[in-house]
Structure formats: structure tokens, C-alpha cells
Design an enzyme around this catalytic site. Structure first.
Site, PDB file in Angstrom:
ATOM      1  N   SER A   1       0.916  -1.178  -0.017  1.00  0.00           N
ATOM      2  CA  SER A   1      -0.059  -0.004  -0.186  1.00  0.00           C
ATOM      3  C   SER A   1       0.827   1.239   0.012  1.00  0.00           C
ATOM      4  CB  SER A   1      -0.748   0.121   1.276  1.00  0.00           C
ATOM      5  OG  SER A   1      -1.379   1.327   1.299  1.00  0.00           O
TER       6      SER A   1
ATOM      7  N   TYR B   1      -1.866  -0.962  10.230  1.00  0.00           N
ATOM      8  CA  TYR B   1      -2.048  -1.160   8.913  1.00  0.00           C
ATOM      9  C   TYR B   1      -0.585  -0.767   8.194  1.00  0.00           C
ATOM     10  CZ  TYR B   1      -3.645  -1.029   3.771  1.00  0.00           C
ATOM     11  OH  TYR B   1      -3.798  -1.208   2.441  1.00  0.00           O
TER      12      TYR B   1
HETATM   13  N1  NAP Z   1      -8.518  -0.439  -1.789  1.00  0.00           N
HETATM   14  C1  NAP Z   1      -7.573   0.390  -1.468  1.00  0.00           C
HETATM   15  O1  NAP Z   1      -7.633   1.610  -1.477  1.00  0.00           O
HETATM   16  C2  NAP Z   1      -6.154  -0.177  -1.284  1.00  0.00           C
HETATM   17  C3  NAP Z   1      -5.198   0.947  -1.200  1.00  0.00           C
HETATM   18  C4  NAP Z   1      -3.708   0.231  -0.960  1.00  0.00           C
HETATM   19  C5  NAP Z   1      -3.675  -1.100  -0.798  1.00  0.00           C
HETATM   20  N2  NAP Z   1      -4.732  -1.916  -0.797  1.00  0.00           N
HETATM   21  C6  NAP Z   1      -4.488  -3.388  -0.602  1.00  0.00           C
HETATM   22  O2  NAP Z   1      -4.877  -4.076  -1.804  1.00  0.00           O
HETATM   23  C7  NAP Z   1      -5.238  -5.286  -1.195  1.00  0.00           C
HETATM   24  C8  NAP Z   1      -6.743  -5.934  -1.764  1.00  0.00           C
HETATM   25  O3  NAP Z   1      -7.402  -5.109  -0.854  1.00  0.00           O
HETATM   26  P1  NAP Z   1      -8.882  -4.662  -1.549  1.00  0.00           P
HETATM   27  O4  NAP Z   1      -9.021  -3.276  -1.732  1.00  0.00           O
HETATM   28  O5  NAP Z   1      -9.161  -5.402  -2.718  1.00  0.00           O
HETATM   29  O6  NAP Z   1      -9.954  -4.880  -0.284  1.00  0.00           O
HETATM   30  P2  NAP Z   1     -10.849  -6.086   0.002  1.00  0.00           P
HETATM   31  O7  NAP Z   1     -11.930  -6.180  -1.114  1.00  0.00           O
HETATM   32  O8  NAP Z   1     -11.485  -5.906   1.337  1.00  0.00           O
HETATM   33  O9  NAP Z   1      -9.985  -7.267   0.056  1.00  0.00           O
HETATM   34  C9  NAP Z   1      -9.558  -8.112   0.868  1.00  0.00           C
HETATM   35  C10 NAP Z   1      -9.524  -9.484   0.782  1.00  0.00           C
HETATM   36  O10 NAP Z   1      -8.746 -10.032   1.859  1.00  0.00           O
HETATM   37  C11 NAP Z   1      -9.448 -11.159   2.282  1.00  0.00           C
HETATM   38  N3  NAP Z   1      -9.169 -11.311   3.721  1.00  0.00           N
HETATM   39  C12 NAP Z   1      -9.422 -10.412   4.762  1.00  0.00           C
HETATM   40  N4  NAP Z   1      -8.903 -11.242   5.899  1.00  0.00           N
HETATM   41  C13 NAP Z   1      -8.457 -12.473   5.488  1.00  0.00           C
HETATM   42  C14 NAP Z   1      -8.100 -13.626   6.286  1.00  0.00           C
HETATM   43  N5  NAP Z   1      -7.895 -13.384   7.758  1.00  0.00           N
HETATM   44  N6  NAP Z   1      -7.972 -14.671   5.884  1.00  0.00           N
HETATM   45  C15 NAP Z   1      -8.179 -14.919   4.468  1.00  0.00           C
HETATM   46  N7  NAP Z   1      -8.477 -13.865   3.715  1.00  0.00           N
HETATM   47  C16 NAP Z   1      -8.928 -12.734   4.108  1.00  0.00           C
HETATM   48  C17 NAP Z   1     -10.746 -10.612   2.298  1.00  0.00           C
HETATM   49  O11 NAP Z   1     -11.623 -11.924   1.904  1.00  0.00           O
HETATM   50  P3  NAP Z   1     -12.477 -12.489   3.038  1.00  0.00           P
HETATM   51  O12 NAP Z   1     -13.312 -11.347   3.961  1.00  0.00           O
HETATM   52  O13 NAP Z   1     -13.658 -13.156   2.332  1.00  0.00           O
HETATM   53  O14 NAP Z   1     -11.722 -13.530   3.980  1.00  0.00           O
HETATM   54  C18 NAP Z   1     -10.769 -10.138   0.680  1.00  0.00           C
HETATM   55  O15 NAP Z   1     -11.000 -11.037  -0.269  1.00  0.00           O
HETATM   56  C19 NAP Z   1      -4.935  -5.419   0.271  1.00  0.00           C
HETATM   57  O16 NAP Z   1      -3.741  -5.968   0.465  1.00  0.00           O
HETATM   58  C20 NAP Z   1      -4.878  -3.956   0.765  1.00  0.00           C
HETATM   59  O17 NAP Z   1      -4.294  -3.653   1.876  1.00  0.00           O
HETATM   60  C21 NAP Z   1      -6.002  -1.478  -0.986  1.00  0.00           C
END
Ligand code: NAP
Length: 283
Positions: free
Chosen positions: A141, A154
Site C-alpha cells: 500500500s 496497517y
Molecule cells: N482499496 C484500497 O484503497 C487499497 C489501497 C492500498 C492497498 N490496498 C491493498 O490491496 C489489497 C486488496 O484489498 P482490497 O482493496 O481489494 O480490499 P477487499 O475487497 O477488502 O479485499 C481484501 C481481501 O482479503 C481477504 N481477507 C481479509 N482477511 C482475511 C483472512 N484473515 N484470511 C483470509 N482472507 C482474508 C478478504 O476476504 P474474506 O473477507 O472473504 O476473508 C478479501 O478477499 C490489500 O492488501 C489492501 O491492503 C488496497
């Protein structure tokens, strides 16, 4: 690159960036191994992948557990004989003031966001060595570079991921295992809806597809580190301020997301009562 016959293990595939990436992998012909906790969403995803990649499967469980994180790699290798792409993408944010963060919550953020990456990576390296290479993509991130308000754990978990990825990239030189690190800025996914406390940021959010495209670029062009969106003025300004004027950045953050004095007062009162951080039970 020809993705047919390749195996892509993607964590956090039930929603957001992981889900979009899983479908894109399948459309290119790679077999998807999708991992997350919400089984219904994983089943739907695999139904979407199978017309393009019929052997795609999912594993449902908690990546905060070492046994599960190692097990998904071992099971993938037993089933398919290889893992070509390991995409460590799962994460939680725990967006909250440090005064409200318990040690258990801090531990959980590190386990899910960082430790799980270490566990899957260590399990996958022997399989990649056996198959003459592979690519490990770590989704970090921009918070690893500039720690925003209420994201202390985070940001720490993502900074650890960045240091781990850099060390890994160095240590794996000559092995034909490539390591890539992607630092997304604000991306429009459900992570923003799962915040424990309201996020102050209300600016533009970018579609998850731009991160998926960066993942393919990192794999195909062997890029190491990419910040997405590229050349974004807000991210560049934040980075310059962080590097050269950190106090000014802190001032700006306090303006955009002030820490109300009553939050500090209540934390002080809990401290007087001998409470641990995160113990808000008798408020
Ligand atoms: N969206 C943003 O603005 C942003 C910015 C910077 C970085 N990121 C990074 O991008 C990545 C994807 O995030 P996203 O934005 O796509 O968010 P998201 O839709 O909330 O995806 C997070 C994923 O992680 C899974 N997860 C969470 N806890 C878990 C656990 N204990 N065991 C197994 N799976 C788990 C969730 O699935 P379940 O709940 O089904 O387990 C979900 O599939 C992350 O690493 C996030 O930090 C996102």
C-alpha cells in the site's frame, strides 16, 4: 506471456483487487487457486473462472493462521505439481485511533497482512525452485510510504511487507524467482466500507483493474516496485512532504483528520482506571 498451464495462487480473492485479478488470470488461461474466508463469494468467483480455466479451485480459511497459510501452498503443489504466481493480496485495515487499538487487534493485522505473506512465500519457494522459477507479487500500500491517520498498524504491516519484499528480491537473485511489490493508492473496493472508524479521505478512488494491470506488468516485465496510480500528483506530493518536510505533513494530516481532545481525555481516564488500550467496555 503464455499463461496457459500456469498456476496462480491468489489470496484475498473473494472481493476487490484479488477478485478482479483472479478473473483476469483465468481469462488468460491460468488455473486460479483462490483463497479467502467467505466461501459463497469464492464459489461464485470460481464459477466465473471455470469457463476459461476449468481446473480453478478455492480454499476457504483464515490466513492469520500459519497452518492454513502454509497448507494452501502445500495443497496447491500436491494438486497441480507447481505454483507459478503467488499473489499475496489479502489484508485488513483496522482503521482506528491508536487509543482504541488492542494488542490482539494489532497482532491480527500483522498476522493477516504481513505474517501470512511470509508463511505462503516460505512454503512456495521450494516449489518454485523445483519448477525453475515463478513470481511472487506482494500487494502492499502507499501507506507503507506515508502512514495516514488511524492506520498505524496497517501502515506498519505494509512497511514490513515492503522490507520483506526488498530483501527477498535481493536474496532470490539468480534463482529465476521474481519478486514484485505493488503499492496501491486509493482503490475503489469494499475495504473502505469495513473501516472501524470513518475514513477522512473522500477524494478520488481508482478502479481495481489498474492494480490488476500493474500485477501483469510486474510479472511480464519483471518490475520490482510499482506505485499505482503512476505519477499521481497527490501521492507524489505526500511522498515529497514525507521525505523532506515530515512535520508539515503531520500538520496537514492533523488538519484533515484531527484527533479530538475528548478522544485523548477519555483515553487518559481509562489509563487512570488501569485499562489497557482497546478496552472500551465500560464507556
Ligand atoms: N482499496 C484500497 O484503497 C487499497 C489501497 C492500498 C492497498 N490496498 C491493498 O490491496 C489489497 C486488496 O484489498 P482490497 O482493496 O481489494 O480490499 P477487499 O475487497 O477488502 O479485499 C481484501 C481481501 O482479503 C481477504 N481477507 C481479509 N482477511 C482475511 C483472512 N484473515 N484470511 C483470509 N482472507 C482474508 C478478504 O476476504 P474474506 O473477507 O472473504 O476473508 C478479501 O478477499 C490489500 O492488501 C489492501 O491492503 C488496497
Amino acid at each position: 506471456m503464455d499463461y496457459r498451464g500456469k498456476i496462480a495462487l491468489i489470496t484475498g480473492a473473494s472481493s476487490g483487487i484479488g477478485r478482479v485479478t483472479a478473473v483476469a488470470m483465468a481469462r488468460r488461461g491460468a488455473t486460479v487457486v483462490a483463497v479467502a474466508r467467505r466461501e459463497g463469494l469464492l464459489q461464485e468467483l470460481i464459477d466465473q473462472c471455470r469457463p476459461y480455466a476449468p481446473k480453478s479451485v478455492y480454499y476457504c480459511g483464515d490466513l492469520g493462521e500459519r497452518e492454513f497459510a502454509e497448507g494452501i501452498v502445500d495443497t496447491t503443489v500436491q494438486r497441480f505439481g507447481r505454483v507459478d504466481f503467488l499473489i499475496n493480496n489479502a489484508a485488513i485495515s483496522k482503521h482506528k485511533q491508536i487509543y482504541h487499538m488492542s494488542a490482539d487487534e494489532a497482532d491480527q493485522v500483522m498476522r493477516v497482512n504481513f505474517q501470512s505473506t511470509v508463511w505462503t512465500t516460505l512454503a512456495a519457494i521450494p516449489a518454485m525452485l523445483n519448477n525453475d522459477g515463478g513470481t511472487i507479487v506482494n500487494i502492499s500500500s502507499f501507506a507503507s510510504k506515508v502512514s495516514p491517520p488511524r492506520e498505524v498498524m496497517y501502515a506498519a504491516s505494509k512497511a514490513a511487507m515492503n522490507a520483506f519484499s526488498e530483501g527477498l528480491w535481493n536474496d532470490l537473485a539468480g534463482s529465476n524467482i521474481h519478486v514484485a511489490l505493488i503499492n496501491p493508492g486509493p482503490i475503489d473496493t469494499e475495504i473502505w466500507l469495513k473501516e472501524d472508524e470513518p475514513p477522512a479521505y473522500n477524494g478520488k478512488k481508482y478502479p481495481p483493474e489498474i492494480v490488476t494491470n500493474a500485477i501483469f506488468e510486474a510479472i511480464e516485465k519483471r518490475r520490482f516496485e510499482m506505485t499505482i496510480p503512476k505519477r499521481n500528483p497527490m501521492l507524489i506530493t505526500a511522498r515529497v512532504l514525507r521525505l523532506f518536510f515530515p512535520s508539515l505533513l503531520r500538520f496537514g494530516m492533523r488538519k484533515s483528520d484531527p484527533i479530538p481532545t475528548d478522544v485523548i481525555d477519555r483515553a487518559r481516564q481509562r489509563a487512570k482506571r488501569g485499562k489497557r488500550l482497546g478496552d472500551l467496555n465500560d464507556e
